[in-house]
Design a protein around this motif. Sequence first.
Motif, PDB file in Angstrom:
ATOM      1  N   UNK A  93       9.846  -7.078   4.425  1.00  0.00           N
ATOM      2  CA  UNK A  93       8.611  -7.687   3.944  1.00  0.00           C
ATOM      3  C   UNK A  93       7.421  -6.754   4.150  1.00  0.00           C
ATOM      4  N   UNK A  94       7.423  -6.078   5.295  1.00  0.00           N
ATOM      5  CA  UNK A  94       6.319  -5.141   5.568  1.00  0.00           C
ATOM      6  C   UNK A  94       6.348  -3.940   4.606  1.00  0.00           C
ATOM      7  N   UNK A  95       7.559  -3.443   4.392  1.00  0.00           N
ATOM      8  CA  UNK A  95       7.679  -2.281   3.491  1.00  0.00           C
ATOM      9  C   UNK A  95       7.362  -2.643   2.041  1.00  0.00           C
ATOM     10  N   UNK A  96       7.688  -3.865   1.657  1.00  0.00           N
ATOM     11  CA  UNK A  96       7.398  -4.284   0.281  1.00  0.00           C
ATOM     12  C   UNK A  96       5.909  -4.385   0.009  1.00  0.00           C
ATOM     13  N   UNK A  97       5.117  -4.520   1.043  1.00  0.00           N
ATOM     14  CA  UNK A  97       3.664  -4.613   0.898  1.00  0.00           C
ATOM     15  C   UNK A  97       2.964  -3.311   1.301  1.00  0.00           C
ATOM     16  N   UNK A  98       3.737  -2.242   1.353  1.00  0.00           N
ATOM     17  CA  UNK A  98       3.146  -0.958   1.757  1.00  0.00           C
ATOM     18  C   UNK A  98       2.114  -0.506   0.711  1.00  0.00           C
ATOM     19  N   UNK A  99       0.916  -0.095   1.130  1.00  0.00           N
ATOM     20  CA  UNK A  99      -0.140   0.217   0.160  1.00  0.00           C
ATOM     21  C   UNK A  99       0.077   1.521  -0.616  1.00  0.00           C
ATOM     22  N   UNK A 100       0.903   2.449  -0.113  1.00  0.00           N
ATOM     23  CA  UNK A 100       1.049   3.765  -0.730  1.00  0.00           C
ATOM     24  C   UNK A 100       2.414   4.023  -1.348  1.00  0.00           C
ATOM     25  N   UNK A 114       9.692  -1.888  -3.648  1.00  0.00           N
ATOM     26  CA  UNK A 114      10.241  -3.104  -4.269  1.00  0.00           C
ATOM     27  C   UNK A 114      10.975  -2.802  -5.570  1.00  0.00           C
ATOM     28  N   UNK A 115      10.420  -1.911  -6.395  1.00  0.00           N
ATOM     29  CA  UNK A 115      10.986  -1.681  -7.723  1.00  0.00           C
ATOM     30  C   UNK A 115      12.057  -0.590  -7.685  1.00  0.00           C
ATOM     31  N   UNK A 116      12.779  -0.525  -8.780  1.00  0.00           N
ATOM     32  CA  UNK A 116      13.849   0.464  -8.897  1.00  0.00           C
ATOM     33  C   UNK A 116      13.250   1.853  -9.117  1.00  0.00           C
ATOM     34  N   UNK A 117      13.889   2.837  -8.537  1.00  0.00           N
ATOM     35  CA  UNK A 117      13.381   4.204  -8.640  1.00  0.00           C
ATOM     36  C   UNK A 117      13.428   4.688 -10.092  1.00  0.00           C
ATOM     37  N   UNK A 118      12.406   5.421 -10.494  1.00  0.00           N
ATOM     38  CA  UNK A 118      12.305   5.965 -11.851  1.00  0.00           C
ATOM     39  C   UNK A 118      12.502   7.482 -11.781  1.00  0.00           C
TER      40      UNK A 118
END
Length: 245
Positions: free
Chosen positions: A11-18, A22-26
């Motif tokens: 949860x903390x990492x999903x809200x990381x500002x930088x 959460x999303x799949x790598x592009x």
Amino acid sequence: AIRENFKLSRELLSKHPYFNFRDKAIYPSYNKKINPPGKEIYFYIVAALFLLFAILKASFDKYFSDLINLFFRRSLKQRQLRQQVVQNALPSLLFNIFFVITIGFYAALGIERTEPHLTLPFWQLFLYATAGAGLIYSGKFLTLKFIGWVFRITRLTDDYIFLTFLVNKIIALLLLPLIIIIALTEKEINAIAWTLSLLLISGLFLYRYIAAIQLVRKDKSISFFHFILYVSAFEILPVIILYKA
């Protein structure tokens, strides 16, 4: 406890500002490497010009020597040399073709230099410039022949044609070393070569007009005014029109 710590970390990492966890790598976009156009085509054309000159000189060495002597050396045998040069029609024609190809390459380099955004491939520009130079001088030759026949000044027009193509051949020979510098060097040296080449061509054209005036005065079958009129109509005006186009 481990599961709760994992959820909390997630949860903390999903809200990381930088960083986006959460999303799949592009995958990064693929940029195709583009090699900038080199000067290979200039090198090949210059090499072909020198090869053509070497073949002509080796095949018609006597004609080439007479041509150089006639232009650069004033001697008692000048009339005899002129007759020898005039009588050799085949080498004269081939050296005229060599001039047309050389001046076409020079003109193509000049057009490319003054029009950097031109999309036309250089080889195509070279062919167009060479064909244009050939048409211009063929038209000049036929026009002078026609004028000489109509006004019965064949001797004068023949002398002027001979003078014109003699100067053209010398221009082609003297431009060869400068064309190498223009085509294959960087901007600083390139600019010096362009200046020298323009001065060379201007000087030889001025020499041609001065020699032509002497022909007119000796022959006296045409007035000086009519000669100036011809120069303006068939020499200066077409150049201005081509430059404007």
